[in-house]
Scaffold this active site. Structure first.
Site, PDB file in Angstrom:
ATOM      1  N   ALA A 125       0.803  -1.222   0.000  1.00  0.00           N
ATOM      2  CA  ALA A 125       0.000   0.000   0.000  1.00  0.00           C
ATOM      3  C   ALA A 125       0.835   1.270   0.000  1.00  0.00           C
ATOM      4  O   ALA A 125       0.399   2.310  -0.508  1.00  0.00           O
ATOM      5  CB  ALA A 125      -0.934  -0.012   1.207  1.00  0.00           C
ATOM      6  N   ARG A 177      -2.036  -0.091   7.701  1.00  0.00           N
ATOM      7  CA  ARG A 177      -1.431  -0.250   9.018  1.00  0.00           C
ATOM      8  C   ARG A 177      -0.512   0.896   9.420  1.00  0.00           C
ATOM      9  O   ARG A 177       0.017   0.905  10.521  1.00  0.00           O
ATOM     10  CB  ARG A 177      -0.632  -1.570   9.081  1.00  0.00           C
ATOM     11  CG  ARG A 177      -1.516  -2.797   8.982  1.00  0.00           C
ATOM     12  CD  ARG A 177      -0.675  -4.063   9.050  1.00  0.00           C
ATOM     13  NE  ARG A 177      -1.493  -5.260   9.118  1.00  0.00           N
ATOM     14  CZ  ARG A 177      -2.055  -5.856   8.082  1.00  0.00           C
ATOM     15  NH1 ARG A 177      -1.885  -5.348   6.874  1.00  0.00           N
ATOM     16  NH2 ARG A 177      -2.793  -6.937   8.232  1.00  0.00           N
ATOM     17  N   HIS A 181      -3.730  -9.888  -4.375  1.00  0.00           N
ATOM     18  CA  HIS A 181      -4.950  -9.704  -3.598  1.00  0.00           C
ATOM     19  C   HIS A 181      -6.139  -9.295  -4.463  1.00  0.00           C
ATOM     20  O   HIS A 181      -7.135  -8.791  -3.946  1.00  0.00           O
ATOM     21  CB  HIS A 181      -4.712  -8.684  -2.481  1.00  0.00           C
ATOM     22  CG  HIS A 181      -3.726  -9.173  -1.458  1.00  0.00           C
ATOM     23  ND1 HIS A 181      -3.160  -8.356  -0.493  1.00  0.00           N
ATOM     24  CD2 HIS A 181      -3.192 -10.416  -1.240  1.00  0.00           C
ATOM     25  CE1 HIS A 181      -2.329  -9.071   0.264  1.00  0.00           C
ATOM     26  NE2 HIS A 181      -2.329 -10.307  -0.176  1.00  0.00           N
ATOM     27  N   CYS A 217     -21.832 -18.054  -7.902  1.00  0.00           N
ATOM     28  CA  CYS A 217     -21.615 -18.663  -9.218  1.00  0.00           C
ATOM     29  C   CYS A 217     -20.294 -18.262  -9.860  1.00  0.00           C
ATOM     30  O   CYS A 217     -19.894 -18.836 -10.874  1.00  0.00           O
ATOM     31  CB  CYS A 217     -22.784 -18.342 -10.155  1.00  0.00           C
ATOM     32  SG  CYS A 217     -22.859 -16.624 -10.720  1.00  0.00           S
ATOM     33  N   CYS A 276     -26.182 -10.701  -7.526  1.00  0.00           N
ATOM     34  CA  CYS A 276     -25.763 -11.174  -8.848  1.00  0.00           C
ATOM     35  C   CYS A 276     -26.974 -11.267  -9.769  1.00  0.00           C
ATOM     36  O   CYS A 276     -28.012 -11.840  -9.404  1.00  0.00           O
ATOM     37  CB  CYS A 276     -25.099 -12.540  -8.703  1.00  0.00           C
ATOM     38  SG  CYS A 276     -24.662 -13.325 -10.273  1.00  0.00           S
ATOM     39  N   CYS A 282     -27.511 -15.266 -10.729  1.00  0.00           N
ATOM     40  CA  CYS A 282     -28.022 -16.287  -9.799  1.00  0.00           C
ATOM     41  C   CYS A 282     -28.614 -15.728  -8.518  1.00  0.00           C
ATOM     42  O   CYS A 282     -29.130 -16.490  -7.692  1.00  0.00           O
ATOM     43  CB  CYS A 282     -26.921 -17.297  -9.459  1.00  0.00           C
ATOM     44  SG  CYS A 282     -25.655 -16.625  -8.332  1.00  0.00           S
ATOM     45  N   ILE A 335       9.158   6.600  -0.721  1.00  0.00           N
ATOM     46  CA  ILE A 335       9.152   5.773  -1.930  1.00  0.00           C
ATOM     47  C   ILE A 335       9.190   6.633  -3.189  1.00  0.00           C
ATOM     48  O   ILE A 335       9.893   6.308  -4.152  1.00  0.00           O
ATOM     49  CB  ILE A 335       7.924   4.847  -1.922  1.00  0.00           C
ATOM     50  CG1 ILE A 335       8.065   3.815  -0.795  1.00  0.00           C
ATOM     51  CG2 ILE A 335       7.735   4.153  -3.269  1.00  0.00           C
ATOM     52  CD1 ILE A 335       6.794   3.061  -0.487  1.00  0.00           C
TER      53      ILE A 335
END
Length: 252
Positions: A26, A38, A125, A136, A158, A161, A242
């Site tokens: 994340a 977190r 994920h 389904c 859905c 179904c 980052i």
């Protein structure tokens, strides 16, 4: 292991590597306005009760949890987020011909939006951009289901179904797609350098890819603001943001 903001050695390692596999969490998307889970300002840190929406048993058992989840999906920041400098740096690494795979824990699709080859992006994920029926298995584009929510369906069933639907993401209590996981394992075991970026490395089996890589002879580099359980095994731990560190590493 050295904890440092000096990315120069890592840049040289990448320059010498034939194959680099990257695990992203994340933290790489926070520059794009998507909160982590977190961290100090994380979704679960600020509101621990929100975890119920990410737990499959709670989601299935409680219609109110599902209604809350659909309201949250309507306003999810992924719909307006743009790729950040970290995402773009990985595109540059791919263009240099060294990227083996991006194993991502993120569901936001920002790697593909940045220009990464979808074939190289392994979404461990799942994805927020599709909806899956838990009965389904039919998949539907998320925008089509969100249109139904805006029209007044607070827990859209859905259309095939009548089953319960959720985003095509992996909740706690669900298994990862075995083909995606095996591709990630292979990418970890066949790289020269494994880089974990923006992940707390607390969620298995994704975190275990670090050890698979080192046991196969790869260098391990961790780029994360907070300590992780794998720091002591890493060849370098970068604490710099980052969005600054990855462009410097790739250009280094």
């Amino acid at each position: 292991m050295a904890t440092t903001d000096d990315v120069a050695p890592v840049g040289r390692w990448i320059g010498d590597a034939e194959a680099v596999t990257v695990l992203t969490g994340a933290g790489i998307s926070t520059d794009s306005g998507i909160p982590d889970f977190r961290g100090p300002q994380g979704v679960w840190t600020k509101n621990p009760a929100a975890q119920a929406m990410f737990t499959i048993d709670s989601y299935l058992a409680d219609p109110e949890v599902r209604r809350r989840a659909w309201r949250e999906r309507l306003s999810h920041p992924a719909w307006t987020a743009q790729p950040g400098p970290g995402h773009l740096a990985l595109v540059a690494m791919e263009q240099h011909g060294r990227l083996r795979a991006i194993c991502t824990q993120n569901i936001d699709g920002l790697h593909q939006a940045a220009g990464s080859d979808p074939a190289l992006v392994l979404e461990l994920h799942g994805t927020l951009h599709e909806v899956v029926c838990l009965s389904c298995g039919v998949r539907t584009p998320m925008p089509a289901v969100l249109d139904r929510v805006r029209s007044g369906e607070d827990d859209p069933a859905c259309l095939e179904c009548g089953g319960i639907q959720k985003s095509a993401t992996v909740s706690f209590g669900q298994s990862l797609d075995p083909e995606v996981l095996q591709a990630a394992v292979s990418a970890a075991q066949t790289c020269d350098l494994f880089m974990a970026v923006g992940s707390s490395l607390q969620v298995m089996p994704a975190a275990g890819l670090c050890r698979l890589a080192t046991r196969s002879g790869a260098r391990l580099v961790i780029v994360n603001a907070e300590p992780t359980p794998y720091d002591s095994e890493a060849h370098a731990v970068i604490r710099a943001p980052i969005g600054e560190a990855l462009p410097a590493i790739v250009g280094g």
